[in-house]
Write an enzyme that holds these catalytic residues in place. Structure first.
Site, PDB file in Angstrom:
ATOM      1  N   TYR A 143     -49.661  10.744 -30.738  1.00 19.47           N
ATOM      2  CA  TYR A 143     -48.425  10.065 -30.329  1.00 19.47           C
ATOM      3  C   TYR A 143     -47.634  11.036 -29.468  1.00 19.47           C
ATOM      4  CZ  TYR A 143     -43.890   7.629 -31.047  1.00 19.47           C
ATOM      5  OH  TYR A 143     -42.683   6.998 -30.890  1.00 19.47           O
ATOM      6  N   LYS A 173     -50.935   7.251 -27.907  1.00 20.21           N
ATOM      7  CA  LYS A 173     -49.758   6.419 -27.623  1.00 20.21           C
ATOM      8  C   LYS A 173     -48.889   7.253 -26.697  1.00 20.21           C
ATOM      9  CE  LYS A 173     -45.520   4.400 -29.304  1.00 20.21           C
ATOM     10  NZ  LYS A 173     -44.471   4.378 -30.334  1.00 20.21           N
TER      11      LYS A 173
END
Length: 307
Positions: A143, A173
């Site tokens: 992330y 992400k």
């Protein structure tokens, strides 16, 4: 990894964490929340305990309870439940990863530690590796959110060679605005069949052109239906319609930003639009004035009714 992996694609809602008026987690909202996402927004995957979910403001036990509730209520309904397990302490992250595997989560994600920051990509890859070791059969996603972590490493540098260290690694992400770095991530991921998911909702079209596989964002909680229309138009080669929808979406977000749009405001907006009781944010975030949330919610409703 010992099981086949369903590739993460399309829209993923970065979910809010419902709290009671007293500031305790409110698990009773999770079931209706899932139904709302599926029935009203056509969004069937979630990313829980992340930035939108105030994950770093929750205790390890609270995060476990929330993850278990999402997996339990989402079984047979949601396509994927991705649990964010990032913490300042690697031990906490490892425990959350182990727990996510035990409850049947579909994947885990981790942000970079942000108090003691990794000095380089090697250090961050090692951190991710040591977390993934506690859930070796779960897809692991990095992330990338430098605006919150203050870790300015290129995500592409973190991905470079990570498959040799972490067999379960499945993508990133990407919540940032550096399209060069994003493009490098997409390019590197192609040969590994990884997912690159974009996290800056109002700039999604630029990322789609670069070849991202989907998006994870907070606004898909209440604008997922329309953004799904945008994705369909893009896939069908209707770029004029795609641009028109993106421009309208940008107008809504600009309106919200001009009023002041952070996680606490966004959470209240979700309550106003969906009718679900998300409750207050947790300190240090301050509650949002209802009038501000209502003004933004009305803008969203007008946008939605036009489509």
């Amino acid at each position: 990894m010992s099981r086949s992996v369903k590739k993460l694609t399309g829209l993923v809602a970065a979910t809010f964490t419902p709290l009671t008026a007293e500031g305790e987690i409110n698990l009773s909202v999770i079931g209706p929340y899932i139904d709302y996402l599926i029935e009203k927004q056509n969004v069937k995957s979630v990313f829980i305990n992340g930035t939108t979910g105030e994950g770093c403001s929750l205790t390890v036990d609270e995060r476990k309870q929330l993850a278990a509730a999402w997996c339990q209520h989402g079984k047979g309904k949601l396509e994927q439940v991705i649990v964010h397990v990032g913490c300042m302490s690697i031990k906490d992250s490892q425990e959350l990863a182990r727990h996510a595997a035990s409850i049947g989560a579909d994947g885990i994600a981790v942000i970079s530690p942000s108090f003691f920051k990794p000095i380089n990509a090697d250090a961050l890859r090692l951190f991710i590796k040591e977390v993934s070791a506690f859930a070796p059969d779960l897809p692991m996603y990095y992330y990338h959110i430098p605006s919150m972590t203050g870790v300015a490493l290129d995500a592409a540098d973190v991905l470079n060679g990570i498959e040799q260290m972490i067999p379960s690694f499945q993508g990133v992400k990407y919540t940032g605005t550096d399209l060069r770095d994003l493009g490098q991530c997409v390019c590197y991921s192609q040969s590994h069949n990884w997912s690159v998911m974009f996290g800056v909702d109002e700039q999604l079209l630029g990322a789609l052109v670069l070849g991202v596989h989907g998006a994870v964002g907070s606004t898909y909680n209440y604008l997922g239906r329309i953004v799904n229309q945008m994705l369909a138009a893009f896939d069908n080669g209707n770029h004029m319609q795609t641009r028109a929808l993106q421009f309208e979406f940008m107008e809504v977000i600009t309106f919200a930003k001009n009023l002041g749009f952070d996680v606490s405001v966004n959470k209240q907006v979700m309550s106003e639009v969906s009718g679900l009781a998300m409750g207050p944010p947790r300190l240090p975030l301050l509650p949002c004035p209802v009038s501000k949330a209502q003004a933004i919610a009305q803008k969203i409703k007008d946008f939605s009714q036009g489509h």
